[in-house]
Design a protein around this motif. Structure first.
Motif, short mmCIF file in Angstrom:
data_model
loop_
_atom_site.label_atom_id
_atom_site.label_comp_id
_atom_site.label_asym_id
_atom_site.label_seq_id
_atom_site.Cartn_x
_atom_site.Cartn_y
_atom_site.Cartn_z
N ARG A 75 0.86 -1.20 0.00
CA ARG A 75 0.00 0.00 0.00
C ARG A 75 0.89 1.24 0.00
N GLY A 130 5.14 1.28 12.24
CA GLY A 130 3.98 0.39 12.17
C GLY A 130 3.16 0.54 10.91
N ARG A 131 3.61 1.39 10.00
CA ARG A 131 2.89 1.58 8.73
C ARG A 131 3.91 1.61 7.60
N TYR A 132 3.82 0.66 6.72
CA TYR A 132 4.84 0.52 5.68
C TYR A 132 4.20 0.40 4.31
N GLN A 187 0.95 -9.94 6.00
CA GLN A 187 -0.24 -10.34 6.76
C GLN A 187 -0.38 -11.84 6.76
N ARG A 210 -15.03 -0.33 9.00
CA ARG A 210 -13.78 -0.88 8.48
C ARG A 210 -13.36 -0.15 7.22
N ALA A 222 -4.88 -0.68 14.51
CA ALA A 222 -5.30 -2.00 14.96
C ALA A 222 -4.19 -3.02 14.71
N GLY A 253 -4.99 -6.07 14.14
CA GLY A 253 -5.56 -6.86 13.07
C GLY A 253 -7.04 -6.60 13.00
N GLY A 254 -7.64 -7.05 11.92
CA GLY A 254 -9.07 -6.81 11.79
C GLY A 254 -9.71 -7.82 10.87
N GLY A 264 -7.38 -10.39 8.79
CA GLY A 264 -5.98 -10.17 8.43
C GLY A 264 -5.21 -9.75 9.68
P1 AMP Z 1 -6.62 -3.89 6.95
O1 AMP Z 1 -6.55 -4.77 5.77
O2 AMP Z 1 -6.45 -2.43 6.61
O3 AMP Z 1 -7.78 -4.16 7.84
O4 AMP Z 1 -5.33 -4.21 7.82
C1 AMP Z 1 -5.21 -5.38 8.57
C2 AMP Z 1 -3.98 -5.29 9.41
O5 AMP Z 1 -2.82 -5.19 8.60
C3 AMP Z 1 -3.90 -4.06 10.28
O6 AMP Z 1 -4.59 -4.23 11.46
C4 AMP Z 1 -2.41 -3.92 10.51
O7 AMP Z 1 -1.97 -4.81 11.49
C5 AMP Z 1 -1.86 -4.34 9.19
N1 AMP Z 1 -1.59 -3.18 8.32
C6 AMP Z 1 -2.45 -2.50 7.53
N2 AMP Z 1 -1.82 -1.54 6.85
C7 AMP Z 1 -0.51 -1.60 7.21
C8 AMP Z 1 0.67 -0.89 6.83
N3 AMP Z 1 0.65 0.08 5.93
N4 AMP Z 1 1.83 -1.25 7.42
C9 AMP Z 1 1.89 -2.25 8.31
N5 AMP Z 1 0.82 -2.96 8.69
C10 AMP Z 1 -0.37 -2.65 8.15
#
Ligand code: AMP
Length: 428
Positions: free
Chosen positions: A118, A125-127, A132, A265, A287, A289-290, A312
């Motif tokens: 993405r 924590g955001r890359y 996943q 979500r 989060a 995870g979700g 995930g």
């Molecule tokens: P999501 O698909 O957006 O619900 O994301 C599920 C999980 O993936 C989140 O809760 C984070 O743990 C992880 N996650 C989502 N986006 C990122 C990101 N850009 N960098 C690292 N982990 C992420």
């Protein structure tokens, strides 16, 4: 010198930051795999590139991924657009339909793990590339599967030794419920249209629910002032009954959770059940995870109706939580034996001996001849239990000099003695 793209990371044992250490990754993936296989789910690997439509239609036109142009898009030679996967669910639903899994006994329960891409702004924590573990149960619209998915997710975290979890469960209702909720939100936010962030101005038109999830501080201030009623109050009777069943099943299984009426979500495909797992140290905004239910997703992809629910787990964020809780993953053990050639002629002897011993024990060799002192130093660095020296005098006697690194004890052994030593219980 070229460097890795910011927001992408090399994952290897000695990586400076904990979330990128390969043994930590492996610990998470292997534990998740054990839990999910143990529950009868089957592993699937889908390609990391798909036709752009899979994700565009999948995650929905109003999701952040599409609105903020977070997808990495490329073009094949025929000019067809492809994308690196920004989430795994759409690919798995695509695979379910493509391989006719509908005729298998339902539900079909699949899991995978791997990289996700993405184009988000990088921060802790955001890359841009993260990883996943992902689980999906397809083909049956039973709240039992939602409760089971949540329980499995929690069990993965617990198996890893993580405490301090909070499961926040909500429901985003059926499409008709959301339509009513969006109308309500539109009315509420309309007077503030000029003050909202640029993204939320668009969201006001397309999907006002997404404003609630906005990361902009200005938007969050407006939300705090307006105190919108939560989605959960807008559920129709069917979605409400479904939600209550999920809660009841979780209680019955002894899984703790709290109902969070305001959960929305990030992806458009969710219906009914939606949940997030939070962890105090990771912070309220991100989060761990979700997951959620996505009964309409298959049709969005041009397939037949296929109900589904899944989750995930972000591996890097989970690793950060494990580190903060002090859950340490033991480092990999070094080799049992480090075989060091002391001269040129011993190089192939070392390799041949390693080849013989490797079915029984882990053996590394020092590829380049070096002094015994340097060989000892290297063996220590590699965490070996024994170092074996092979040089001219050993060759003359037909032995190898073996040193036990911890005790310092050293002896000369003939090949047969060496083989039997490593068959003994002492080295198991
Ligand atoms: P999501 O698909 O957006 O619900 O994301 C599920 C999980 O993936 C989140 O809760 C984070 O743990 C992880 N996650 C989502 N986006 C990122 C990101 N850009 N960098 C690292 N982990 C992420």
């Amino acid at each position: 010198m070229l460097k890795a793209v910011p927001g992408t990371n090399d994952v290897f044992a000695q990586a400076k930051e904990y979330p990128f250490r390969e043994p930590v990754f492996r610990y998470i993936v292997q534990s998740a795999e054990e839990v999910l296989r143990g529950a009868g789910a089957q592993m699937i690997h889908t390609p990391i590139i798909e036709y752009l439509e899979v994700f565009q239609k999948g995650v929905g036109p109003t999701s952040d991924i599409v609105v903020k142009k977070e997808m990495f898009v490329l073009e094949d030679r025929g000019g067809r657009l492809l994308a690196l996967r920004p989430e795994p669910t759409a690919s798995i639903v695509r695979a379910y339909n493509e391989h006719g899994m509908k005729v298998w006994p339902q539900p079909v329960r699949l899991f995978t793990w791997g990289p996700i891409f993405r184009g988000e702004r990088q921060q802790k924590g955001r890359y841009k590339q993260f990883h996943q573990v992902d689980y999906e149960a397809l083909g049956l619209a039973d709240p039992l599967l939602d409760a089971e998915a949540i329980a499995l997710m929690v069990r993965i975290y617990k198996t890893l030794g993580l405490r301090g979890l909070e499961v926040k469960l909500g429901s985003v209702g059926d499409p008709a419920d959301r339509l009513r909720y969006n109308q309500y939100l539109r009315g509420l936010f309309e007077p503030y249209a000029q003050t909202l962030s640029e993204d939320s101005k668009t969201r006001l038109e397309t999907n006002p629910m997404r404003i609630l999830d906005s990361k902009s501080e200005r938007d969050q201030q407006i939300i705090a002032e307006l105190q919108p009623r939560p989605m959960l109050e807008f559920l129709g009777p069917e979605a409400r009954a479904f939600h209550e069943k999920v809660c009841h099943y979780l209680d019955r299984m002894g899984v703790s959770f709290s109902v969070d009426p305001s959960i929305v979500r990030g992806l458009d495909y969710y219906v009914r059940t939606a949940w997030e797992v939070h962890h105090a140290q990771i912070g309220a905004k991100s989060a761990l995870g979700g997951g959620g239910r996505y009964d309409g997703l298959s049709e969005m992809l041009g397939g037949p109706p296929v109900p589904g629910v899944g989750f995930g787990i972000g591996i890097e964020r989970l690793a950060i939580a494990l580190e903060q809780e002090g859950v340490r993953i033991p480092a990999d053990p070094g080799p049992m034996l480090y075989l060091a050639p002391l001269d040129e002629a011993a190089k192939i002897e070392a390799l041949a001996l390693a080849e013989q011993l490797r079915p029984k024990i882990s053996v590394e060799i020092g590829y380049t001849p070096k002094s015994p002192r340097k060989a000892l130093e290297d063996a220590l660095k590699k965490g070996a239990r024994y170092v074996g020296f092979l040089g001219e005098s050993e060759r003359a006697k037909g032995v190898i000099t073996l040193k036990h690194l911890e005790s310092g004890e050293q002896k000369e052994l003939e090949p047969l003695q060496l083989h039997s030593l490593f068959e003994g219980p002492e080295v198991q």
